[in-house]
Write an enzyme that holds these catalytic residues in place. Structure first.
Site, PDB file in Angstrom:
ATOM      1  N   LEU A  81     -25.363  11.138  -1.767  1.00  0.00           N
ATOM      2  CA  LEU A  81     -25.562  11.425  -3.182  1.00  0.00           C
ATOM      3  C   LEU A  81     -25.976  10.165  -3.920  1.00  0.00           C
ATOM      4  CD1 LEU A  81     -22.438  13.659  -3.923  1.00  0.00           C
ATOM      5  CD2 LEU A  81     -24.801  14.416  -3.666  1.00  0.00           C
ATOM      6  N   GLU A 112     -16.927  18.576 -10.137  1.00  0.00           N
ATOM      7  CA  GLU A 112     -15.787  18.693  -9.226  1.00  0.00           C
ATOM      8  C   GLU A 112     -15.333  17.313  -8.779  1.00  0.00           C
ATOM      9  OE1 GLU A 112     -18.050  19.839  -5.122  1.00  0.00           O
ATOM     10  OE2 GLU A 112     -18.199  21.271  -6.768  1.00  0.00           O
ATOM     11  N   LYS A 114     -14.514  14.155  -6.538  1.00  0.00           N
ATOM     12  CA  LYS A 114     -15.099  13.612  -5.312  1.00  0.00           C
ATOM     13  C   LYS A 114     -13.957  13.075  -4.447  1.00  0.00           C
ATOM     14  CE  LYS A 114     -18.821  10.570  -3.709  1.00  0.00           C
ATOM     15  NZ  LYS A 114     -18.041   9.784  -2.735  1.00  0.00           N
ATOM     16  N   ASP A 116     -11.810  11.398  -1.689  1.00  0.00           N
ATOM     17  CA  ASP A 116     -12.026  10.200  -0.880  1.00  0.00           C
ATOM     18  C   ASP A 116     -11.515  10.471   0.534  1.00  0.00           C
ATOM     19  OD1 ASP A 116     -12.763   7.664  -0.223  1.00  0.00           O
ATOM     20  OD2 ASP A 116     -11.096   6.665  -1.224  1.00  0.00           O
ATOM     21  N   ARG A 135     -19.997  14.192   9.392  1.00  0.00           N
ATOM     22  CA  ARG A 135     -21.307  13.975   8.782  1.00  0.00           C
ATOM     23  C   ARG A 135     -22.158  13.022   9.621  1.00  0.00           C
ATOM     24  NH1 ARG A 135     -23.745  10.134   5.846  1.00  0.00           N
ATOM     25  NH2 ARG A 135     -25.427  10.834   4.458  1.00  0.00           N
ATOM     26  N   TYR A 224     -16.339  22.562  -0.219  1.00  0.00           N
ATOM     27  CA  TYR A 224     -17.055  22.362  -1.477  1.00  0.00           C
ATOM     28  C   TYR A 224     -18.491  22.876  -1.500  1.00  0.00           C
ATOM     29  CZ  TYR A 224     -18.572  18.009   0.891  1.00  0.00           C
ATOM     30  OH  TYR A 224     -19.060  17.089   1.787  1.00  0.00           O
ATOM     31  N   LYS A 323     -19.020   7.525 -10.089  1.00  0.00           N
ATOM     32  CA  LYS A 323     -18.078   6.691  -9.354  1.00  0.00           C
ATOM     33  C   LYS A 323     -17.100   6.018 -10.307  1.00  0.00           C
ATOM     34  CE  LYS A 323     -18.450   5.526  -5.452  1.00  0.00           C
ATOM     35  NZ  LYS A 323     -17.762   5.980  -4.217  1.00  0.00           N
ATOM     36  N   CYS A 417      19.299 -18.055  -1.878  1.00  0.00           N
ATOM     37  CA  CYS A 417      18.760 -17.362  -3.042  1.00  0.00           C
ATOM     38  C   CYS A 417      17.930 -18.337  -3.871  1.00  0.00           C
ATOM     39  CB  CYS A 417      19.894 -16.783  -3.884  1.00  0.00           C
ATOM     40  SG  CYS A 417      19.345 -16.074  -5.457  1.00  0.00           S
ATOM     41  N   CYS A 420      20.160 -18.755  -7.441  1.00  0.00           N
ATOM     42  CA  CYS A 420      21.501 -19.352  -7.521  1.00  0.00           C
ATOM     43  C   CYS A 420      21.868 -20.201  -6.313  1.00  0.00           C
ATOM     44  CB  CYS A 420      22.542 -18.261  -7.723  1.00  0.00           C
ATOM     45  SG  CYS A 420      22.812 -17.215  -6.262  1.00  0.00           S
ATOM     46  N   CYS A 435      20.802 -11.531  -1.792  1.00  0.00           N
ATOM     47  CA  CYS A 435      21.591 -12.686  -2.233  1.00  0.00           C
ATOM     48  C   CYS A 435      23.060 -12.312  -2.187  1.00  0.00           C
ATOM     49  CB  CYS A 435      21.175 -13.076  -3.653  1.00  0.00           C
ATOM     50  SG  CYS A 435      22.336 -14.180  -4.481  1.00  0.00           S
ATOM     51  N   CYS A 442      24.973 -15.051  -9.547  1.00  0.00           N
ATOM     52  CA  CYS A 442      23.504 -15.079  -9.573  1.00  0.00           C
ATOM     53  C   CYS A 442      22.982 -14.577 -10.921  1.00  0.00           C
ATOM     54  CB  CYS A 442      22.947 -14.217  -8.439  1.00  0.00           C
ATOM     55  SG  CYS A 442      21.142 -14.273  -8.345  1.00  0.00           S
TER      56      CYS A 442
END
Length: 681
Positions: A81, A112, A114, A116, A135, A224, A323, A417, A420, A435, A442
């Site tokens: 397309l 509609e 598209k 992915d 395809r 589709y 897009k 940590c 602290c 931690c 802390c």
């Protein structure tokens, strides 16, 4: 009924239930009932192998492919397309299309999503799925029939009076976000490599040489378009009003009637303004769909005009792709910092070279835990692929290995940590390191716990954000939640950028927060694994905080949604002296709530008590899970299908067969605005 007749009946029932579940999103039977029917069919076919046919539901997983995938040349090319990212590009395409057809020709378009995923072409012969091909390069694809047969939203057998003898259906195979996340969670738990993203997951799943591996991957398909068709099937209804179709929308309506799955968010438009309105609404809804889309497709609706317009060498003149902004990009990992959460969790955060992706500039990405760092084999200086979906925090999906610099450094897990200095511990059964300092040692845990306490869904202290809490803790004004309720205007105006008016507003919000509810208070305490729904269940079950604090594990496990793990969290929390003192301090500071009556009385008093409601379509203001929780909070049971026992249906955009059935039964139907009015406190 003879055994052979029973086989035919079982096949019909199973395919009917498959269609309802995987295509209409409307389960008709419980999983156990479905499994029993399927197992019965397996047993009978095993006893009579001569009765097994390719379209039987038991044959969805066939023999492994040997020697790779055979090539299939498409009878009609699967074209690419032309694409645009601007309104001007769409407008130019519409002007060109009108010029080619002549100014006197009236044009309508179909818009509609598209998807992915991976484009495929299915060929049906006498209603039976004969072949499936990717395809490929548009002219030649790969034979993936055995793998496509494993996808339950793809019918193996169609049964309609107007089916052509042979025809081609084109569509997109994809993996939903929820299925992708669930698959990766299982893969990681089993020690396997997770999938990079849903699209690559779909493509890789479709090219497994063993269809049993594809069957284990959660794939779906939207149809589709119609390719070619020829002949008439036996029993053709002469002169059927909808076949052959004159428009693309008629094709899609026919697909639905034939039990082929079609995306619900498809609309017909008649000009540029209505087209752009659709595109903007779709982009706003993008993150709520549950699957990835990278734009939309706009097609001329008339099939006769499509044929007149024809195609260029690789793109049709009658269609254009819109897009969205890219959601994946490559950038450099500059550093990995470690953040401390309210439960002490140590979370690695990637610091990235700024990159524009998904409409924003991204500089940080979540890494979840060190196990993910190890799985990615991530090193400082690597070039990484990041992914962003809507408002979700960006994630690093993969390392681009061939770009690794020679001086790339491993990511070291902290032993202390970073806030602290307390030792970092990791239990064997947990993926997260923590931690050991606790909220009394802390400052990071203390700040995160206070932020949770003040959050909207907890005590709802309006205006008490992270920056103010940072300043209050750093100034020594707040160490525990009860300290919020002893703050003065002088305390607040002494903070950076806090004026008298802002201070008074915050003090008013603190005063208002003194009056709360028992479920909110339990949630605000920040007990690990106790979310809003569990807090609500606990409040309803025990009625008072004192009863909850005195409950042992056995009593706690009688509460819906509370298992041994959560029960242990609760008993440990309330057994700790500092937590009991914290609760007492909040009560002494004037925090109050109403005790609840016994659970049966609570449920009877709720406005939707004893009612069954159904959600269908996509709500724009909240997720399906949140909508379900809102209904349950009003006493309703939320079901997956509509029946005569249903009291009401919430119908968002894209509602399909459930909404149709609700109309047939004369049920109460609420749109999103009416639903929000119903559930507002």
């Amino acid at each position: 009924m003879s055994s052979h007749d029973r086989v035919l009946e079982l096949r019909r029932l199973i395919e009917h239930y498959n269609h309802s579940y995987h295509v209409l999103d409307s389960p008709l039977v419980a999983d156990a009932q479905y499994d029993a029917l399927f197992d019965e069919l397996v047993r009978i076919e095993a006893a009579h192998p001569e009765w097994v046919v390719p379209e039987s539901p038991t044959q969805r997983v066939g023999a492994p492919v040997t020697g790779g995938f055979p090539e299939i040349r498409h009878r009609e090319a699967m074209l690419s397309l032309d694409k645009s990212t601007s309104e001007e590009g769409i407008a130019d395409w519409m002007v060109r299309t009108q010029r080619l057809l002549g100014e006197g020709v009236a044009l309508e378009y179909v818009c509609e999503p598209k998807i992915d995923g991976v484009a495929v072409a299915l060929i049906y012969e006498h209603g039976r799925l004969l072949q499936a091909a990717t395809r490929g390069d548009g002219e030649t694809g790969e034979d993936v029939t055995a793998n496509v047969r494993t996808i339950k939203s793809v019918p193996l057998q169609l049964d309609a009076p107007d089916l052509p003898e042979r025809f081609e259906v084109r569509g997109e195979i994809y993996m939903s976000r929820a299925d992708f996340a669930a698959f990766n969670e299982r893969a990681v738990a089993a020690g396997n490599k997770p999938l990079v993203n849903p699209r690559n997951g779909a493509a890789g799943s479709l090219r497994q040489l063993d269809p049993r591996l594809t069957a284990a991957r959660p794939l779906s398909m939207f149809c589709y378009s119609l390719g070619w068709f020829e002949g008439q099937a036996e029993g053709q209804v002469a002169g059927h009003a909808e076949w052959p179709p004159a428009t693309h929308m008629q094709v899609l309506d026919t697909f639905r009637r034939w039990r082929l799955r079609v995306n619900p968010f498809i609309e017909k438009v008649d000009d540029l303004a209505s087209c752009m309105d659709y595109l903007r609404r779709l982009e706003a809804r993008r993150d709520l769909l549950g699957y990835d889309i990278d734009g939309a497709v706009i097609k001329v609706d008339s099939l006769a005009l499509q044929r007149t317009l024809g195609a260029l060498s690789r793109t049709p003149r009658w269609a254009m792709a819109w897009k969205f902004a890219a959601e994946e990009a490559a950038t450099t990992l500059l550093a990995v910092d470690f953040q401390v959460g309210r439960t002490g969790s140590i979370t690695p955060v990637a610091r990235l070279a700024p990159v524009f992706v998904g409409g924003v500039t991204v500089e940080n990405a979540t890494l979840h835990n060190m196990d993910q760092v190890a799985r990615l084999d991530l090193r400082i200086g690597d070039t990484v692929l990041i992914r962003r979906a809507g408002d979700v925090i960006p994630q690093i999906m993969a390392v681009i290995g061939d770009r690794r610099p020679t001086d790339a450094r491993p990511v070291e897990s902290p032993t202390q940590c970073p806030v602290c200095g307390s030792a970092v511990e990791r239990l064997a059964e947990e993926a997260v390191a923590r931690c050991s300092g606790g909220i009394n040692v802390c400052a990071a845990q203390r700040k995160e716990g206070l932020l949770h306490f003040a959050s909207r869904r907890a005590m709802d202290i309006d205006g008490m954000g992270d920056k103010i809490i940072d300043a209050l803790v750093d100034a020594g004004l707040v160490r525990r939640a009860a300290d919020f309720f002893h703050l003065t205007l002088e305390d607040l105006t002494g903070l950076p950028r806090m004026a008298e008016k802002s201070g008074n507003n915050l003090l008013a919000a603190i005063r208002d927060a003194r009056s709360t509810t028992l479920p909110r208070f339990i949630y605000a305490l920040g007990i690990r694994d106790v979310g809003e729904a569990t807090a609500l269940s606990l409040a309803r079950h025990f009625g008072t905080l004192d009863a909850l604090m005195q409950a042992d594990a056995q009593m706690l496990e009688r509460v819906p949604d509370v298992g041994p793990k959560v029960a242990s969290r609760l008993t440990t929390f309330f057994a700790a002296e500092e937590n009991r003192l914290a609760v007492a301090a909040l009560r002494a500071a004037g925090v109050t709530w109403a005790d609840l009556p016994p659970q049966s009385e609570v449920m009877d008093a709720l406005p939707l008590a004893g009612q069954t409601w159904v959600l269908t379509g996509t709500l724009e203001s909240m997720s399906r899970d949140e909508a379900k929780s809102r209904l349950q909070a009003l006493g309703a049971k939320v079901a997956g299908s509509v029946s005569a026992r249903t009291q009401g249906v919430i119908a968002g955009p894209g509602a399909g067969s459930k909404l149709d059935k609700a109309h047939e039964l004369g049920l109460k139907i609420l749109d999103e605005a009416a639903f929000l009015a119903l559930v507002q406190p």
